[in-house]
Design an enzyme around this catalytic site. Structure first.
Site, PDB file in Angstrom:
ATOM      1  N   HIS A  53       0.861  -1.189   0.000  1.00 28.16           N
ATOM      2  CA  HIS A  53       0.000   0.000   0.000  1.00 28.16           C
ATOM      3  C   HIS A  53       0.900   1.243   0.000  1.00 28.16           C
ATOM      4  O   HIS A  53       2.089   1.161   0.327  1.00 28.16           O
ATOM      5  CB  HIS A  53      -0.890   0.006   1.233  1.00 28.16           C
ATOM      6  N   GLU A  55       1.126   3.750   2.046  1.00 26.39           N
ATOM      7  CA  GLU A  55       1.739   4.033   3.342  1.00 26.39           C
ATOM      8  C   GLU A  55       2.885   3.072   3.648  1.00 26.39           C
ATOM      9  O   GLU A  55       3.943   3.487   4.119  1.00 26.39           O
ATOM     10  CB  GLU A  55       0.694   3.953   4.467  1.00 26.39           C
ATOM     11  N   CYS A  83      -5.719   1.904   6.117  1.00 25.67           N
ATOM     12  CA  CYS A  83      -6.377   0.639   6.430  1.00 25.67           C
ATOM     13  C   CYS A  83      -5.759   0.104   7.725  1.00 25.67           C
ATOM     14  O   CYS A  83      -4.721   0.603   8.181  1.00 25.67           O
ATOM     15  CB  CYS A  83      -6.198  -0.344   5.274  1.00 25.67           C
ATOM     16  N   CYS A  86      -1.985  -0.706   7.397  1.00 22.70           N
ATOM     17  CA  CYS A  86      -1.146   0.493   7.322  1.00 22.70           C
ATOM     18  C   CYS A  86      -1.119   1.222   8.657  1.00 22.70           C
ATOM     19  O   CYS A  86      -0.063   1.701   9.089  1.00 22.70           O
ATOM     20  CB  CYS A  86      -1.643   1.411   6.216  1.00 22.70           C
TER      21      CYS A  86
END
Length: 155
Positions: A53, A55, A83, A86
């Site tokens: 992701h 992040e 999420c 993350c």
């Protein structure tokens, strides 16, 4: 202190990926002392890595740039609420300030499961998403006990 210019860069990272070739439309910037340390966007598809992701990718890059796993003093700007994965990585990295744009519900509206994962957590890890079951603690606890007496600690 929040600076709109950094959110704009996180948004640019997200916009660079709206065609979905690398992953979803999520961008991130990590800043320390007013300077950008890293910037990234979702790379799940291109890296064939469900953890890539924006992040997570930005955290990995920041760790390399700063030569540490401890990102204390950094701020994170992301185009969407992190999420749970993350968010956990942000906490483990010791980042204390996160600024986000879109909500988990906004992500759900375009087909991402962030809100469903938060619901799963809030419901006590019960539901159809995943089954968790504990086994063989008597076997695995030894490593934890040995770590307690180790000289070098992570935290």
């Amino acid at each position: 202190m929040y600076q709109k210019s950094f959110m704009n860069i996180a948004n640019q990272e997200a916009l660079a990926n709206v065609n979905g070739s690398d992953g979803g439309p999520f961008g991130c910037v990590i800043v320390k002392d007013g300077e950008i340390v890293s910037r990234a966007h979702n790379q799940v598809l291109v890296d064939r890595d469900p953890t890539a992701h924006g992040e997570i990718t930005a955290i990995r890059k920041a760790g390399q740039v700063l030569d540490t796993h401890d990102l204390s003093g950094c701020e994170l700007y992301t185009s969407a609420m992190p999420c749970p994965m993350c968010l956990s990585a942000i906490i483990w990295a010791n980042i204390k300030q996160v600024y986000y744009g879109n909500t988990a519900d906004d992500a759900a509206a375009i087909g991402f499961r962030d809100a469903a994962i938060y619901d799963f957590i809030n419901d006590g890890l019960k539901g159809k998403m995943l089954t968790l079951s504990q086994h063989d603690r008597d076997m695995t606890i030894g490593a934890f006990k040995a770590y307690q007496t180790a000289q070098k600690k992570l935290y």
